[in-house]
Design a protein around this motif. Structure first.
Motif, short mmCIF file in Angstrom:
data_model
loop_
_atom_site.label_atom_id
_atom_site.label_comp_id
_atom_site.label_asym_id
_atom_site.label_seq_id
_atom_site.Cartn_x
_atom_site.Cartn_y
_atom_site.Cartn_z
N VAL A 87 13.88 12.37 -12.09
CA VAL A 87 14.16 11.21 -11.25
C VAL A 87 13.27 11.30 -10.03
CG1 VAL A 87 15.89 9.90 -9.97
CG2 VAL A 87 16.55 11.12 -12.06
N ASN A 88 12.20 10.53 -10.03
CA ASN A 88 11.25 10.50 -8.92
C ASN A 88 11.81 9.58 -7.85
OD1 ASN A 88 8.89 12.15 -9.15
ND2 ASN A 88 8.22 10.90 -10.88
N ASN A 89 12.61 10.15 -6.97
CA ASN A 89 13.30 9.34 -5.97
C ASN A 89 12.73 9.48 -4.57
OD1 ASN A 89 15.77 8.00 -4.59
ND2 ASN A 89 15.77 10.08 -3.76
N ALA A 90 12.12 10.61 -4.25
CA ALA A 90 11.67 10.86 -2.88
C ALA A 90 10.76 9.73 -2.40
CB ALA A 90 10.94 12.19 -2.79
N GLY A 91 10.95 9.33 -1.16
CA GLY A 91 10.12 8.27 -0.62
C GLY A 91 9.94 8.40 0.87
N PHE A 92 8.90 7.80 1.36
CA PHE A 92 8.60 7.78 2.79
C PHE A 92 8.10 6.39 3.12
CE2 PHE A 92 5.80 8.50 6.47
CZ PHE A 92 6.66 9.20 7.31
N ALA A 93 8.50 5.87 4.27
CA ALA A 93 8.11 4.52 4.63
C ALA A 93 7.79 4.44 6.12
CB ALA A 93 9.22 3.53 4.30
N THR A 94 7.01 3.43 6.46
CA THR A 94 6.86 3.03 7.85
C THR A 94 7.25 1.58 7.95
OG1 THR A 94 4.55 2.35 7.55
CG2 THR A 94 4.94 4.63 8.22
N GLN A 146 7.00 -8.41 -4.28
CA GLN A 146 6.32 -9.35 -3.40
C GLN A 146 5.77 -8.61 -2.18
OE1 GLN A 146 10.12 -9.92 -3.49
NE2 GLN A 146 9.85 -8.11 -2.20
N PRO A 147 4.73 -9.16 -1.53
CA PRO A 147 4.29 -8.54 -0.28
C PRO A 147 5.39 -8.67 0.78
CG PRO A 147 2.71 -10.18 -1.09
CD PRO A 147 3.95 -10.36 -1.88
N VAL A 148 5.49 -7.69 1.66
CA VAL A 148 6.53 -7.72 2.69
C VAL A 148 5.91 -7.42 4.05
CG1 VAL A 148 8.76 -6.84 3.45
CG2 VAL A 148 8.25 -6.93 1.01
N PRO A 149 5.70 -8.42 4.90
CA PRO A 149 5.20 -8.17 6.24
C PRO A 149 6.12 -7.20 6.98
CG PRO A 149 5.17 -10.52 5.75
CD PRO A 149 5.91 -9.86 4.63
N TYR A 154 4.38 0.30 2.49
CA TYR A 154 5.51 0.70 1.64
C TYR A 154 5.66 -0.23 0.44
CZ TYR A 154 10.36 1.59 0.26
OH TYR A 154 11.50 1.86 -0.45
N ALA A 155 5.67 -1.54 0.70
CA ALA A 155 5.84 -2.51 -0.39
C ALA A 155 4.70 -2.40 -1.40
CB ALA A 155 5.93 -3.93 0.18
#
Length: 268
Positions: A87-94, A146-149, A154-155
């Motif tokens: 399960v590839n769950n790890a994530g990082f976002a800005t 969809q693109p997310v401003p 991340y998107a």
């Protein structure tokens, strides 16, 4: 009655909190031994001890930063024995305006959300193909559709995971192995603790436990699709996002993410 996917040992990344922790609990309930991967050793220890005591399973813990070079091959060396499910769950976002962001944070998003997913699949998929049994669930996001401003990098990274997983689904299926992307919508996790729950794009927040349960239902399906979305409302929203013209969709998304304007914080 749907037959549960048979996994004797699963590896879950980002297991120390949120959706990863919920997947760990749900798999432990099925009697599946676990390899828990996350950066926070203290949280891994607490979770692993709890799961072992409650369910009588074997629960290995691997404190590891997936932003490191060649994370998949290094994990494969650290983890002894066969893995039936990843399960590839790890994530990082800005979050925040792109021009206000730090290039180092963007590099970490790409490392954890894209490069690590590819490398882990490359490290663990061959043995599954050889055994003609196994599954990889790449946790995506409804932002992939969809693109997310304000969540631009991340998107886009989640769009990569969506496309990549669909291709692997086709390549792995003849070998008896399941690979698919699974997209939660807005979920009660540390992500929204940081950006604020008012930044929800569409629909009601799900719990991490609801998301994990939906992900395992998709896994259990005899004919698992190349991609799945958590919740009926999110499924409809993801489908509609493909149909709405971008010049109409993106201003609406930008308005819904108004709490993000003027901020730029790394998440996870």
């Amino acid at each position: 009655m749907v037959k549960q996917f048979s996994a004797s040992r699963a590896l879950v990344t980002g297991a120390s909190s949120g959706i990863g922790e919920a997947f760990a609990h749900a798999l432990a309930t099925r009697g599946c031994d676990l390899v828990l991967v996350a950066r926070r050793q203290d949280r891994l220890d607490v979770l692993a001890d709890q799961l072992q005591e409650t369910h009588g399973i074997d629960c290995a813990r691997v404190p590891f930063d997936l932003a490191a070079e060649e994370p998949g091959s290094r994990l494969r060396q650290l983890v002894e024995g066969d893995i039936d499910l990843v399960v590839n769950n790890a994530g990082f976002a800005t979050q925040g305006p792109f021009l206000d962001g730090d290039a180092r944070d963007y590099a970490r998003v790409l490392a954890v959300d894209i490069a690590a997913v590819v490398d882990i699949c490359h490290a663990f998929l061959p043995a599954m193909v050889q055994r003609r049994h196994g599954a990889i669930v790449n946790i995506c996001s409804t932002t992939a559709y969809q693109p997310v401003p304000s969540l631009a990098v991340y998107a886009a990274s989640k769009s990569f995971v969506l496309s990549f997983s669909q291709s692997l689904w086709y390549e792995a299926k003849p070998h008896g192995v399941k690979v698919f992307s699974f997209a939660p919508g807005p979920t009660h996790t540390e992500f929204f603790d940081v950006i604020g729950e008012t930044a929800t794009v569409v629909g009601r927040l799900q719990t991490a436990e609801q998301v994990a349960a939906a992900g395992l239902r998709a896994l259990d399906r005899r004919h698992t699709p190349p991609s799945a979305v958590s919740g009926a409302g999110n499924t409809v929203s993801a489908a509609l996002a493909r149909l709405v013209p971008r010049r109409v969709l993106m201003p609406a998304l930008a308005r819904s993410l108004q709490p993000l304007q003027g901020r730029h914080d790394p998440i996870r």
